[in-house]
Design an enzyme around this catalytic site. Sequence first.
Site, PDB file in Angstrom:
ATOM      1  N   THR A 182       0.811  -1.215   0.000  1.00 30.45           N
ATOM      2  CA  THR A 182       0.000   0.000   0.000  1.00 30.45           C
ATOM      3  C   THR A 182       0.848   1.271   0.000  1.00 30.45           C
ATOM      4  O   THR A 182       0.300   2.376  -0.063  1.00 30.45           O
ATOM      5  CB  THR A 182      -0.925   0.032   1.226  1.00 30.45           C
ATOM      6  OG1 THR A 182      -0.117  -0.071   2.410  1.00 30.45           O
ATOM      7  CG2 THR A 182      -1.934  -1.110   1.183  1.00 30.45           C
ATOM      8  N   LYS A 183       2.182   1.146   0.094  1.00 28.03           N
ATOM      9  CA  LYS A 183       3.051   2.308   0.173  1.00 28.03           C
ATOM     10  C   LYS A 183       3.463   2.776  -1.232  1.00 28.03           C
ATOM     11  O   LYS A 183       3.236   2.095  -2.228  1.00 28.03           O
ATOM     12  CB  LYS A 183       4.285   1.996   1.026  1.00 28.03           C
ATOM     13  CG  LYS A 183       3.949   1.547   2.447  1.00 28.03           C
ATOM     14  CD  LYS A 183       3.078   2.571   3.175  1.00 28.03           C
ATOM     15  CE  LYS A 183       2.897   2.243   4.653  1.00 28.03           C
ATOM     16  NZ  LYS A 183       2.055   1.069   4.906  1.00 28.03           N
ATOM     17  N   ASN A 184       4.100   3.928  -1.291  1.00 28.90           N
ATOM     18  CA  ASN A 184       4.479   4.520  -2.572  1.00 28.90           C
ATOM     19  C   ASN A 184       5.361   3.594  -3.394  1.00 28.90           C
ATOM     20  O   ASN A 184       5.227   3.511  -4.616  1.00 28.90           O
ATOM     21  CB  ASN A 184       5.195   5.849  -2.349  1.00 28.90           C
ATOM     22  CG  ASN A 184       4.312   6.903  -1.718  1.00 28.90           C
ATOM     23  OD1 ASN A 184       3.438   6.590  -0.899  1.00 28.90           O
ATOM     24  ND2 ASN A 184       4.516   8.164  -2.063  1.00 28.90           N
TER      25      ASN A 184
END
Length: 379
Positions: A182-184
């Site tokens: 879910t992170k960049n």
Amino acid sequence: MDKISFNKPFLTGKETHYMYQAVYSMKLSGNGMFTKKCQKFFEDKYGFKKCIMTTSCTDALEMAAILCDVKPGDEVIVPSYTFVSSALAFVRQGARIIFADSYEHNPNIDADKIEALITDKTKVIVPVHYAGVACDMDKIMEIANRHNLYVVEDAAQAIDSCYKGKPLGGIGHFGCFSFHETKNVTAGGEGGLLCINDERFIRRAEIIWEKGTNRAEFFRGEVNKYGWVDTGSSFLPSEINSAFLWAQLESMEVIQARRKAIWNQYYDGLRDLAAKGFFILPDMPDYATNNGHMFYLVCRNLDERTKLISYLKEQGIGAVFHYLSLHLSDYYRGHHVGEIPVLPNCDRYADCLVRLPMFYELKEDEAQYVISSIHEFYK
């Protein structure tokens, strides 16, 4: 329009190529070529003193807790509006968690309320840079230095964000990053990074990282044999995870530019409704930069938030709420000694904050559809 999911991991196209290289290098267990490339990327780009890849941000936080020498009875100040790992990493060391409230205008820890929570048992402050937006680190570091406390930055969401020009994760004694899907950028679904910003802890960090052995020194030829010299665990990730992450890091500038563009589109498209008082948009203090990690709204109450999420779901849009206040969790209630703190701002974010879809491949017309649907709801 097709269903718009809340999140979709971005693939640059090079991930499997580098993973193939890692497999056929016959060095799969970590601390190989790709591990070193990823660590050096963060050290060179952001000036972190020492970076160590971990299997998750949770592991990075647990390493930091060990390095801070947290023991049973020590107290650690943590915001209540955060993911459980921010507290659990220190609970595992026997610490008593002292939860702090958020700002009224910002989900980050209220730096002005920290000092009142400090006792002679306090050992660590854990600022969490929510949505990649910096906490007030000057205030936090001044308090920590005056009381001789450690600062562990939970920068899980804060890659490529700064406080007054200083990269987040590089201001406290330690910084902890996440490469969850879910992170960049992601290390193939899971992954993390520990930044050690105080040279006193570098050697011990490597030992803890390598299951309590000085194996890293052995591989560098600094000792002629290695053995068990300290506590530790299997914090080192597979070389395949680092290979996946390296492909993402090579494209990070492109990824960041697109995410920021989506963030700005949301902000520009929704600020007229915010001006009418329907909800609050993300607060960006003048000391902070925006890394495009998350776009959220703060609704007026729980009922409205519930109806908005339900309405967007009916339109095929995956909007979600986020954290529940940790100080009201069943686990904390069952283990805490004394009164449960009253933290109204944390509770308001738990009840009222909603996150909108945010991922690299979200098209401009899809983001506009989300904006238009919110406008339609508030009619």
